[in-house]
Design a protein around this motif. Structure first.
Motif, PDB file in Angstrom:
ATOM      1  N   UNK A 103      53.793  40.346  35.731  1.00  0.00           N
ATOM      2  CA  UNK A 103      53.094  41.628  35.732  1.00  0.00           C
ATOM      3  C   UNK A 103      51.620  41.457  36.121  1.00  0.00           C
ATOM      4  N   UNK A 104      51.171  42.266  37.075  1.00  0.00           N
ATOM      5  CA  UNK A 104      49.770  42.175  37.505  1.00  0.00           C
ATOM      6  C   UNK A 104      48.830  42.567  36.363  1.00  0.00           C
ATOM      7  N   UNK A 105      47.684  41.891  36.278  1.00  0.00           N
ATOM      8  CA  UNK A 105      46.692  42.355  35.291  1.00  0.00           C
ATOM      9  C   UNK A 105      46.162  43.719  35.723  1.00  0.00           C
ATOM     10  N   UNK A 106      45.757  44.512  34.755  1.00  0.00           N
ATOM     11  CA  UNK A 106      45.268  45.879  34.997  1.00  0.00           C
ATOM     12  C   UNK A 106      44.280  45.937  36.178  1.00  0.00           C
ATOM     13  N   UNK A 107      43.336  44.992  36.219  1.00  0.00           N
ATOM     14  CA  UNK A 107      42.257  45.029  37.225  1.00  0.00           C
ATOM     15  C   UNK A 107      42.741  44.757  38.647  1.00  0.00           C
ATOM     16  N   UNK A 108      43.975  44.263  38.799  1.00  0.00           N
ATOM     17  CA  UNK A 108      44.472  43.956  40.152  1.00  0.00           C
ATOM     18  C   UNK A 108      45.641  44.834  40.560  1.00  0.00           C
ATOM     19  N   UNK A 109      46.046  45.740  39.658  1.00  0.00           N
ATOM     20  CA  UNK A 109      47.253  46.540  39.896  1.00  0.00           C
ATOM     21  C   UNK A 109      47.221  47.342  41.186  1.00  0.00           C
ATOM     22  N   UNK A 110      46.055  47.855  41.547  1.00  0.00           N
ATOM     23  CA  UNK A 110      45.985  48.735  42.725  1.00  0.00           C
ATOM     24  C   UNK A 110      46.141  47.975  44.043  1.00  0.00           C
ATOM     25  N   UNK A 111      46.170  46.630  44.012  1.00  0.00           N
ATOM     26  CA  UNK A 111      46.271  45.855  45.266  1.00  0.00           C
ATOM     27  C   UNK A 111      47.657  45.298  45.522  1.00  0.00           C
ATOM     28  N   UNK A 170      50.312  45.951  46.948  1.00  0.00           N
ATOM     29  CA  UNK A 170      51.056  46.006  48.207  1.00  0.00           C
ATOM     30  C   UNK A 170      50.773  44.791  49.099  1.00  0.00           C
ATOM     31  N   UNK A 171      49.724  44.045  48.811  1.00  0.00           N
ATOM     32  CA  UNK A 171      49.403  42.844  49.599  1.00  0.00           C
ATOM     33  C   UNK A 171      49.436  41.622  48.687  1.00  0.00           C
ATOM     34  N   UNK A 172      49.588  40.422  49.282  1.00  0.00           N
ATOM     35  CA  UNK A 172      49.464  39.244  48.424  1.00  0.00           C
ATOM     36  C   UNK A 172      48.031  39.124  47.883  1.00  0.00           C
ATOM     37  N   UNK A 173      47.926  38.877  46.587  1.00  0.00           N
ATOM     38  CA  UNK A 173      46.620  38.710  45.951  1.00  0.00           C
ATOM     39  C   UNK A 173      46.555  37.280  45.411  1.00  0.00           C
ATOM     40  N   UNK A 174      45.477  36.554  45.755  1.00  0.00           N
ATOM     41  CA  UNK A 174      45.365  35.167  45.296  1.00  0.00           C
ATOM     42  C   UNK A 174      44.062  34.912  44.567  1.00  0.00           C
ATOM     43  N   UNK A 175      44.146  34.190  43.455  1.00  0.00           N
ATOM     44  CA  UNK A 175      42.956  33.580  42.889  1.00  0.00           C
ATOM     45  C   UNK A 175      42.784  32.313  43.707  1.00  0.00           C
ATOM     46  N   UNK A 176      41.635  32.121  44.359  1.00  0.00           N
ATOM     47  CA  UNK A 176      41.489  30.959  45.239  1.00  0.00           C
ATOM     48  C   UNK A 176      40.641  29.883  44.575  1.00  0.00           C
ATOM     49  N   UNK A 177      41.207  28.682  44.498  1.00  0.00           N
ATOM     50  CA  UNK A 177      40.562  27.568  43.799  1.00  0.00           C
ATOM     51  C   UNK A 177      40.080  26.520  44.801  1.00  0.00           C
ATOM     52  N   UNK A 178      38.823  26.097  44.682  1.00  0.00           N
ATOM     53  CA  UNK A 178      38.276  25.064  45.572  1.00  0.00           C
ATOM     54  C   UNK A 178      38.535  23.692  44.964  1.00  0.00           C
ATOM     55  N   UNK A 179      39.204  22.834  45.743  1.00  0.00           N
ATOM     56  CA  UNK A 179      39.454  21.479  45.247  1.00  0.00           C
ATOM     57  C   UNK A 179      39.063  20.427  46.277  1.00  0.00           C
ATOM     58  N   UNK A 223      39.116  39.416  32.178  1.00  0.00           N
ATOM     59  CA  UNK A 223      40.214  40.313  32.557  1.00  0.00           C
ATOM     60  C   UNK A 223      41.276  39.641  33.426  1.00  0.00           C
ATOM     61  N   UNK A 224      41.030  38.403  33.828  1.00  0.00           N
ATOM     62  CA  UNK A 224      42.019  37.657  34.604  1.00  0.00           C
ATOM     63  C   UNK A 224      42.820  36.692  33.734  1.00  0.00           C
ATOM     64  N   UNK A 225      42.358  36.476  32.504  1.00  0.00           N
ATOM     65  CA  UNK A 225      43.026  35.513  31.623  1.00  0.00           C
ATOM     66  C   UNK A 225      44.463  35.941  31.350  1.00  0.00           C
ATOM     67  N   UNK A 226      45.370  34.975  31.406  1.00  0.00           N
ATOM     68  CA  UNK A 226      46.779  35.259  31.174  1.00  0.00           C
ATOM     69  C   UNK A 226      47.533  35.700  32.420  1.00  0.00           C
ATOM     70  N   UNK A 227      46.827  35.850  33.538  1.00  0.00           N
ATOM     71  CA  UNK A 227      47.510  36.237  34.787  1.00  0.00           C
ATOM     72  C   UNK A 227      48.549  35.183  35.163  1.00  0.00           C
TER      73      UNK A 227
END
Ligand code: A2H
Length: 253
Positions: free
Chosen positions: A18-26, A28-37, A100-104
Motif C-alpha cells: 500500500x502506498x503511503x498517504x503522501x505518495x498516493x496521488x502518483x 499511475x507511474x512508477x515511484x522510486x525512493x532513490x538511494x546513492x551508493x 511520512x515515508x517510514x514503513x513504505x
C-alpha cells in the motif's frame, strides 16, 4: 576525496502497495525512493531502505524513470544531468518529510528479500547523495549498527511506528567473503570494536576503514552471476547490469 566529481550508482527502490498517504496521488507511474551508493556490487545484500525522519524530501518527475523521491538538492543536481525535460529545471510534485515515508514497502534489485521497508536512520546527511540510503548490513558498519539499534530497542521502533515484521525478519545476508573478516564483514568489525550504536562515530569510521580497502581488493562475491569473482574485477559489470535492467542510473556530485 579528490577534486573531481564523485560517481554514485542511484538504485531505484520502487514503492509498492500500500502506498503511503503522501505518495498516493502518483500511483499511475512508477515511484522510486532513490538511494546513492558507492557499492553496487553489494545490492544482493539489501535488507531495507534508510530515510531520515526529519529531512525534507521532494517528489519530481524524470523523463525516463518515473517519479523520484530524494532531497531537493539531489533533484537540482539531477536536473543538470539530463534527468528532467529542461536542463536545470524540475517541478516539485510534493514536499515530503522523511517521517511520512517510514514503513513504505519497496522492491529493490538483486536482494533476496522480495519486499523491504523504509526505516529510520538518524545519521543520514542532508548534503550528500540523495538523503536516502540503501541498507546492506552484511558489509556496511553504519547499516548494521542502525539495524541493530532498531532490533534491540522496541521503544525506538515504536517511536517511529515501525512494526516488528519490518525489522526482525531481515538478517544480514552473506554476499562477500573477505579474508580475515569472513562473510559478514560489517558484523565482524562491529563486534570486534564493540560498537554500541549508530552514533558511535569514531568507531564506525575505524570500522569502515578496516573493511573498505580489504573488501575492494580481496573481497570475493558469494552470490549471483559473478559468484567466485573478485569485487574489483566485476564491480563495473554489476553496475552496468543494474543500469541495463533499468534498476539504477549513474549520478554525479
Ligand atoms: B554505501 P561517501 Cl555495503 N548520509 O552504500 C549518510 N550516508 C550516506 C548518504 C547520506 N546522505 N548517502 C549515501 N551514504 C552511504 C552501500 C555501502 C556503502 C556499503 C559499505 C560502505 C558504504 C550500502 N549502504 O559506504 O561519503 C552509502 O552507503 C561507506 C562510506 O560519498 C554510500 O555507499 O563516500 C556511501 O555512504 C557514500 O559515502
Amino acid at each position: 576525496e579528490g577534486a573531481g566529481p564523485q560517481e554514485y550508482t542511484l538504485v531505484k527502490m520502487v514503492v509498492q502497495e500500500p502506498f503511503p498517504e503522501v505518495l498516493k496521488s502518483f500511483k499511475s507511474k512508477p515511484v522510486s525512493l532513490v538511494a546513492a551508493t558507492l557499492r553496487p556490487e553489494t545490492m544482493y545484500g539489501q535488507t531495507n531502505c534508510w530515510v531520515h525522519p526529519d529531512i525534507k524530501y521532494i517528489a519530481f518527475e524524470t523523463v525516463n524513470d518515473g517519479i523520484f523521491v530524494c532531497t531537493r538538492r539531489a533533484a537540482r543536481n539531477m536536473s543538470y544531468q539530463g534527468f528532467t525535460k529542461k536542463d536545470g529545471e524540475f517541478e516539485v510534485l510534493a514536499e515530503i518529510v522523511g517521517q511520512d515515508l517510514l514503513g513504505t514497502v519497496l522492491k529493490s534489485p538483486f536482494t533476496c528479500y522480495p519486499k523491504i521497508y523504509a526505516l529510520p536512520m538518524l545519521t543520514i546527511k542532508e548534503d550528500k547523495g540523495t538523503g536516502i540510503v540503501t541498507s546492506v548490513p552484511s558489509d556496511s558498519p553504519d547499516d548494521y549498527a542502525a539495524l541493530v539499534d532498531l532490533e534491540k530497542k522496541p521503544a525506538f521502533r515504536e517511536k517511529y511506528g515501525i512494526h516488528d515484521d519490518m525489522v526482525l525478519p531481515f538478517k544480514p545476508v552473506p554476499i562477500l567473503e573477505i579474508p580475515e573478516f569472513g562473510n559478514l564483514s560489517a558484523v565482524f568489525v562491529y563486534d570486534k570494536l564493540k560498537i554500541q550504536s549508530q552514533n558511535d562515530k569514531d568507531k564506525l569510521t575505524q570500522a569502515k576503514e578496516m573493511v573498505y580497502l580489504k573488501g575492494f581488493y580481496d573481497g570475493v562475491l558469494l552470490v549471483g552471476e559473478y559468484k567466485g569473482s573478485k569485487i574489483q574485477d566485476v564491480k563495473k559489470n554489476l553496475q552496468n547490469k543494474l543500469i541495463q535492467e533499468k534498476s539504477a542510473v549513474v549520478y554525479y556530485e
